[in-house]
Scaffold this motif. Structure first.
Motif, mmCIF file in Angstrom:
data_model
loop_
_atom_site.group_PDB
_atom_site.id
_atom_site.type_symbol
_atom_site.label_atom_id
_atom_site.label_comp_id
_atom_site.label_asym_id
_atom_site.label_seq_id
_atom_site.Cartn_x
_atom_site.Cartn_y
_atom_site.Cartn_z
ATOM 1 N N ASP A 180 83.905 5.120 28.058
ATOM 2 C CA ASP A 180 85.322 5.192 27.706
ATOM 3 C C ASP A 180 85.592 6.569 27.114
ATOM 4 O O ASP A 180 84.983 6.946 26.109
ATOM 5 C CB ASP A 180 85.694 4.101 26.699
ATOM 6 C CG ASP A 180 87.199 3.886 26.628
ATOM 7 O OD1 ASP A 180 87.939 4.838 26.899
ATOM 8 O OD2 ASP A 180 87.623 2.762 26.301
ATOM 9 N N LYS A 240 87.965 7.654 25.418
ATOM 10 C CA LYS A 240 88.585 7.685 24.089
ATOM 11 C C LYS A 240 87.555 7.934 22.991
ATOM 12 O O LYS A 240 87.910 8.423 21.910
ATOM 13 C CB LYS A 240 89.303 6.370 23.810
ATOM 14 C CG LYS A 240 88.372 5.173 23.690
ATOM 15 C CD LYS A 240 89.125 3.862 23.564
ATOM 16 C CE LYS A 240 88.175 2.683 23.482
ATOM 17 N NZ LYS A 240 88.879 1.386 23.493
ATOM 18 N N TYR A 259 89.342 0.461 17.501
ATOM 19 C CA TYR A 259 88.317 0.572 18.544
ATOM 20 C C TYR A 259 87.178 -0.427 18.407
ATOM 21 O O TYR A 259 86.446 -0.649 19.369
ATOM 22 C CB TYR A 259 87.735 1.990 18.544
ATOM 23 C CG TYR A 259 88.758 3.058 18.836
ATOM 24 C CD1 TYR A 259 89.279 3.230 20.108
ATOM 25 C CD2 TYR A 259 89.212 3.898 17.826
ATOM 26 C CE1 TYR A 259 90.216 4.216 20.375
ATOM 27 C CE2 TYR A 259 90.150 4.886 18.076
ATOM 28 C CZ TYR A 259 90.647 5.035 19.355
ATOM 29 O OH TYR A 259 91.584 6.005 19.604
ATOM 30 N N SER A 276 91.384 13.140 27.132
ATOM 31 C CA SER A 276 89.943 13.323 27.306
ATOM 32 C C SER A 276 89.590 14.797 27.518
ATOM 33 O O SER A 276 88.476 15.228 27.205
ATOM 34 C CB SER A 276 89.446 12.496 28.488
ATOM 35 O OG SER A 276 90.137 12.835 29.678
ATOM 36 N N PHE A 298 87.495 11.449 21.707
ATOM 37 C CA PHE A 298 88.528 11.774 20.725
ATOM 38 C C PHE A 298 88.084 11.367 19.323
ATOM 39 O O PHE A 298 88.359 12.073 18.350
ATOM 40 C CB PHE A 298 89.829 11.055 21.101
ATOM 41 C CG PHE A 298 90.952 11.281 20.138
ATOM 42 C CD1 PHE A 298 91.641 12.480 20.117
ATOM 43 C CD2 PHE A 298 91.327 10.298 19.234
ATOM 44 C CE1 PHE A 298 92.679 12.700 19.217
ATOM 45 C CE2 PHE A 298 92.355 10.497 18.342
ATOM 46 C CZ PHE A 298 93.037 11.704 18.336
ATOM 47 N N SER A 308 82.968 1.993 18.164
ATOM 48 C CA SER A 308 83.295 3.307 17.608
ATOM 49 C C SER A 308 82.242 3.827 16.640
ATOM 50 O O SER A 308 82.360 4.959 16.164
ATOM 51 C CB SER A 308 84.642 3.239 16.888
ATOM 52 O OG SER A 308 84.585 2.324 15.792
#
Length: 324
Positions: free
Chosen positions: A109, A111, A139, A69, A114, A143
């Motif tokens: 989240d 993620k 995801y 992160s 990223f 996503s």
């Protein structure tokens, strides 16, 4: 190579990774961070003071021992500093967009941060068609927003080059000229619109297919998702008269199918010849569970026994006499 041999190779790789994960993970994180920062520097090359390999290397070494992160924070800071050198107002706009992303989904989240820069980097590398189905498989529908943010950041980087050239050649330095130029470019850029709509639809469809209770759900996801992407892109090309390369769409669709199959193979494929069904209940519900084990191949252990040739009686007597 037979399927059993491939599965055994996968198991060996997984075992090796699990055994040395404490050493492998920092190396992988550092390498990924270094590649991301170098590519982002190339996308926003406006402040030469920090756009050096050594700076990316130092940040990557630190990143190797931190959660992924933090890569989002480092990349965002790098882009903001470069934009500040090109246009202060556009740097402020970028910071506002990143803050909005943090409030909408990154705080839910980490993620998703990223995904934003993964999307931008893949577009920069001209490998963007690999993205939608894989992102959906990993995801899910959540996503879509991070992917859209990554697409906008990539096209934003292409617009900044035009704005920077405008600001360095014109004497008109009115406030807001950079923002108005970017907005105009976004409005007339039909390619970005087609990609945003196509990728969002593909992620939505692929997620629904991948979540189906069907033994071939992953096959449907990979084939239908990538074919739908190709059809939507080519349809957008015809409607808006865009310059999508048909051969590039076709080749990258085939490559995307191959990458998705490889991903699913390492994630695990169900062995439907050994399906187990279990029924149990509590005070309110009756549960019917269908368990499908993943395909695994265990190599047979081989015990090797060294057998020495026996000596005859005459040799034993002679050795005894020699000992005397």
């Amino acid at each position: 190579m037979r399927m059993a041999e491939l599965v055994y190779l996968k198991e060996k790789i997984n075992q090796y990774y699990q055994k040395y994960s404490e050493r492998i993970n920092p190396v992988l994180k550092g390498l990924v961070s270094f590649l991301f920062l170098i590519l982002i520097q190339n996308m926003f090359p406006y402040y030469q003071g920090i756009n050096i390999v050594l700076a990316a290397l130092v940040c990557s070494v630190v990143q190797a021992f931190l959660p992924m992160s933090f890569l989002f924070c480092t990349a965002s800071l790098l882009i903001a500093v470069n934009l500040w050198k090109a246009s202060v107002e556009l740097s402020i706009v970028f910071i506002a967009v990143i803050a909005m992303c943090c409030l909408l989904f990154i705080r839910v989240d980490a993620k998703y941060g990223f995904i934003i820069f993964l999307t931008a980097v893949l577009f920069y590398l001209k490998l963007e068609y690999l993205l939608p189905v894989i992102v959906a498989m990993v995801y899910g529908i959540g996503s879509i927003l991070p992917m859209i943010a990554g697409i906008v950041i990539y096209f934003f980087s292409t617009y900044i080059a035009d704005v920077n050239a405008l600001l360095t050649t014109t004497t008109d330095q009115d406030p807001g000229i950079g923002i108005s130029r970017v907005v105009n470019l976004m409005i007339i850029d039909k390619r970005m619109l087609v990609i945003l709509i196509t990728f969002s639809i593909v992620v939505f469809i692929a997620t629904l297919l991948y979540r189906m209770f069907n033994e071939n759900a992953w096959v449907f996801t990979i084939i239908i998702g990538n074919v739908a992407m190709a059809v939507l892109l080519l349809s957008g090309r015809l409607i808006f008269e865009l310059n999508f390369s048909i051969w590039r769409v076709f080749l990258e669709t085939v490559l995307a199918i191959g990458v998705a199959v490889l991903f699913q193979f390492f994630k695990g494929i169900g062995d439907y010849s050994r399906v187990e069904k279990v029924t149990f209940e509590d005070d309110e519900y009756i549960y019917y569970v269908k368990a499908v084990p993943k395909i695994k191949v265990a190599q047979e252990e081989r015990n090797v026994t060294n057998i020495r040739p026996g000596r005859n009686d005459e040799e034993e007597d002679e050795s005894d006499l020699d000992n005397l």
